[in-house]
Scaffold this motif. Structure first.
Motif, PDB file in Angstrom:
ATOM      1  N   CYS A  87      10.483  -7.441   2.698  1.00 53.78           N
ATOM      2  CA  CYS A  87      11.087  -6.113   2.841  1.00 53.78           C
ATOM      3  C   CYS A  87      12.496  -6.227   3.415  1.00 53.78           C
ATOM      4  N   ALA A  88      12.679  -7.095   4.411  1.00 50.35           N
ATOM      5  CA  ALA A  88      13.993  -7.250   5.025  1.00 50.35           C
ATOM      6  C   ALA A  88      15.018  -7.743   4.015  1.00 50.35           C
ATOM      7  N   GLU A  89      14.558  -8.542   3.056  1.00 52.56           N
ATOM      8  CA  GLU A  89      15.490  -9.120   2.087  1.00 52.56           C
ATOM      9  C   GLU A  89      15.861  -8.165   0.959  1.00 52.56           C
ATOM     10  N   VAL A  90      14.900  -7.350   0.503  1.00 52.04           N
ATOM     11  CA  VAL A  90      15.164  -6.558  -0.706  1.00 52.04           C
ATOM     12  C   VAL A  90      15.187  -5.047  -0.474  1.00 52.04           C
ATOM     13  N   LEU A  91      14.728  -4.580   0.683  1.00 53.51           N
ATOM     14  CA  LEU A  91      14.655  -3.133   0.919  1.00 53.51           C
ATOM     15  C   LEU A  91      16.012  -2.617   1.395  1.00 53.51           C
ATOM     16  N   SER A  92      16.626  -1.767   0.577  1.00 52.73           N
ATOM     17  CA  SER A  92      17.933  -1.197   0.918  1.00 52.73           C
ATOM     18  C   SER A  92      17.866   0.305   1.118  1.00 52.73           C
ATOM     19  N   ASN A  93      16.693   0.900   0.944  1.00 57.88           N
ATOM     20  CA  ASN A  93      16.513   2.342   1.097  1.00 57.88           C
ATOM     21  C   ASN A  93      16.171   2.650   2.557  1.00 57.88           C
ATOM     22  N   ASP A  94      17.116   3.206   3.278  1.00 58.86           N
ATOM     23  CA  ASP A  94      16.915   3.474   4.705  1.00 58.86           C
ATOM     24  C   ASP A  94      15.822   4.506   4.962  1.00 58.86           C
ATOM     25  N   ALA A  95      15.477   5.290   3.938  1.00 54.24           N
ATOM     26  CA  ALA A  95      14.465   6.331   4.116  1.00 54.24           C
ATOM     27  C   ALA A  95      13.040   5.786   4.043  1.00 54.24           C
ATOM     28  N   THR A  96      12.881   4.566   3.560  1.00 57.52           N
ATOM     29  CA  THR A  96      11.552   3.966   3.432  1.00 57.52           C
ATOM     30  C   THR A  96      11.056   3.497   4.792  1.00 57.52           C
ATOM     31  N   ARG A  97       9.870   3.966   5.186  1.00 56.69           N
ATOM     32  CA  ARG A  97       9.271   3.561   6.449  1.00 56.69           C
ATOM     33  C   ARG A  97       8.251   2.450   6.213  1.00 56.69           C
ATOM     34  N   ILE A  98       8.111   1.573   7.197  1.00 51.80           N
ATOM     35  CA  ILE A  98       7.110   0.508   7.144  1.00 51.80           C
ATOM     36  C   ILE A  98       6.113   0.742   8.272  1.00 51.80           C
ATOM     37  N   VAL A  99       4.837   0.803   7.922  1.00 54.24           N
ATOM     38  CA  VAL A  99       3.782   1.006   8.901  1.00 54.24           C
ATOM     39  C   VAL A  99       2.784  -0.147   8.797  1.00 54.24           C
ATOM     40  N   GLU A 100       2.479  -0.758   9.935  1.00 59.78           N
ATOM     41  CA  GLU A 100       1.504  -1.843   9.958  1.00 59.78           C
ATOM     42  C   GLU A 100       0.162  -1.332  10.479  1.00 59.78           C
ATOM     43  N   PHE A 101      -0.898  -1.960  10.008  1.00 56.37           N
ATOM     44  CA  PHE A 101      -2.236  -1.593  10.471  1.00 56.37           C
ATOM     45  C   PHE A 101      -3.092  -2.851  10.553  1.00 56.37           C
ATOM     46  N   GLN A 135      11.386  -5.257 -11.387  1.00 58.52           N
ATOM     47  CA  GLN A 135      10.522  -4.078 -11.332  1.00 58.52           C
ATOM     48  C   GLN A 135       9.926  -3.918  -9.942  1.00 58.52           C
ATOM     49  N   ALA A 136       9.496  -5.026  -9.326  1.00 59.47           N
ATOM     50  CA  ALA A 136       8.928  -4.974  -7.985  1.00 59.47           C
ATOM     51  C   ALA A 136       9.964  -4.532  -6.962  1.00 59.47           C
ATOM     52  N   ILE A 137      11.180  -5.045  -7.061  1.00 67.94           N
ATOM     53  CA  ILE A 137      12.240  -4.671  -6.123  1.00 67.94           C
ATOM     54  C   ILE A 137      12.565  -3.189  -6.234  1.00 67.94           C
ATOM     55  N   ARG A 138      12.651  -2.691  -7.465  1.00 66.49           N
ATOM     56  CA  ARG A 138      12.913  -1.267  -7.657  1.00 66.49           C
ATOM     57  C   ARG A 138      11.781  -0.429  -7.061  1.00 66.49           C
ATOM     58  N   ALA A 139      10.543  -0.881  -7.261  1.00 72.01           N
ATOM     59  CA  ALA A 139       9.395  -0.138  -6.741  1.00 72.01           C
ATOM     60  C   ALA A 139       9.387  -0.114  -5.218  1.00 72.01           C
ATOM     61  N   ILE A 140       9.713  -1.242  -4.585  1.00 70.87           N
ATOM     62  CA  ILE A 140       9.772  -1.296  -3.126  1.00 70.87           C
ATOM     63  C   ILE A 140      10.761  -0.267  -2.588  1.00 70.87           C
ATOM     64  N   VAL A 183       0.573   0.112 -10.861  1.00 71.18           N
ATOM     65  CA  VAL A 183       0.438  -1.311 -10.549  1.00 71.18           C
ATOM     66  C   VAL A 183       1.638  -2.059 -11.115  1.00 71.18           C
ATOM     67  N   ILE A 184       2.303  -2.825 -10.260  1.00 68.32           N
ATOM     68  CA  ILE A 184       3.417  -3.679 -10.666  1.00 68.32           C
ATOM     69  C   ILE A 184       2.898  -5.118 -10.716  1.00 68.32           C
TER      70      ILE A 184
END
Length: 255
Positions: free
Chosen positions: A52-66, A21-26, A133-134
């Motif tokens: 994220c590097a291991e499970v994120l396969s959606n190229d459209a998903t952006r990662i922003v750090e703060f 469920q968490a992987i799908r949500a990411i 919430v997951i």
């Protein structure tokens, strides 16, 4: 259209703790926010990046750090200190969320419902987002698994509390088992050790995991020393322990 904010429980730093469920949500997000807690805790942001590097396969998903604000310890009242800190964090979230992002997520250590303030901070956002919430594996679960012990005695209740509560109020009434989280001061030192047993773990579930267990009177000093050594080496520490009244009983896979 309101933003949807998903709080994804990611366990205790081990990518294998992620649920399907968490992987799908990411992979369903437009944006994933990663907080930076300063140079001394850079490993925490690094672990989120690694997940994220291991499970994120959606190229459209952006990662922003703060950058995560620092709590103002000069404020005497504890609740006011925490409230102001949460306000500041919510402000940082708001600034990090890029315009047009409709699905936004934060990766939460353990689970968002157990001694974590992410839900409280989310309630401060304006406008209030739709919330999902997951659930995730908590350090409490990872601790009992690491020591191969049951959480409670047969038919008996237990308490999950904090180091501050243990120091200020002593042993919780009505229970023989207490799990202590958020304790930066080894607050078990405030209790008479006779008849108490302890199962302690730091970085539970991670490759750096350290565990110790035994009669509190016998292992307290070793735990204090190991904790200080590990904190100095890594620059940060997350630990948790279970205390139980009764003589020391070694479980088959215990330490």
């Amino acid at each position: 259209m309101n933003m949807k904010l998903t709080l994804i429980g990611i366990g205790t730093g081990n990518p294998e703790h992620l649920t399907l469920q968490a992987i799908r949500a990411i992979n369903a997000q437009d944006l994933i926010l990663i907080p930076r807690k300063g140079a001394g805790k850079s490993d925490l942001a690094g672990l989120r990046r690694a997940i994220c590097a291991e499970v994120l396969s959606n190229d459209a998903t952006r990662i922003v750090e703060f950058d995560l604000p620092v709590r103002d310890e000069a404020i005497a009242d504890y609740r006011e200190r925490v409230d102001r800190w949460h306000d500041a964090i919510a402000h940082q979230w708001q600034g990090a969320i890029t315009p047009g992002a409709r699905k936004v997520a934060l990766l939460v250590w353990g689970d968002a419902a157990l001694y974590d303030s992410t839900l409280r901070i989310a309630a401060r956002l304006d406008p209030t987002p739709e919330l999902e919430v997951i659930p995730g594996i908590t350090s409490l679960q990872a601790l009992t698994a690491a020591h191969a012990i049951p959480l409670n005695e047969i038919g008996a209740p237990f308490v999950v509390t904090t180091g501050r509560q243990l120091r200020d109020n002593g042993w919780p009434e009505g229970v023989d088992t207490a799990v202590v989280m958020l304790d930066g001061e080894c607050s078990f030192q405030s209790l008479p050790p006779e008849g108490l047993e302890i199962w302690w773990g730091a970085y539970v579930g991670m490759k750096e995991e350290i565990t110790r267990a035994g009669a509190l009177a016998e292992v307290a000093g070793e735990i204090i020393a190991k904790r200080a050594e590990a904190r100095a080496r890594h620059g940060w520490i997350m630990d948790i322990y279970l205390l139980r009244k009764g003589g020391w009983r070694r479980f088959p896979a215990g330490n």
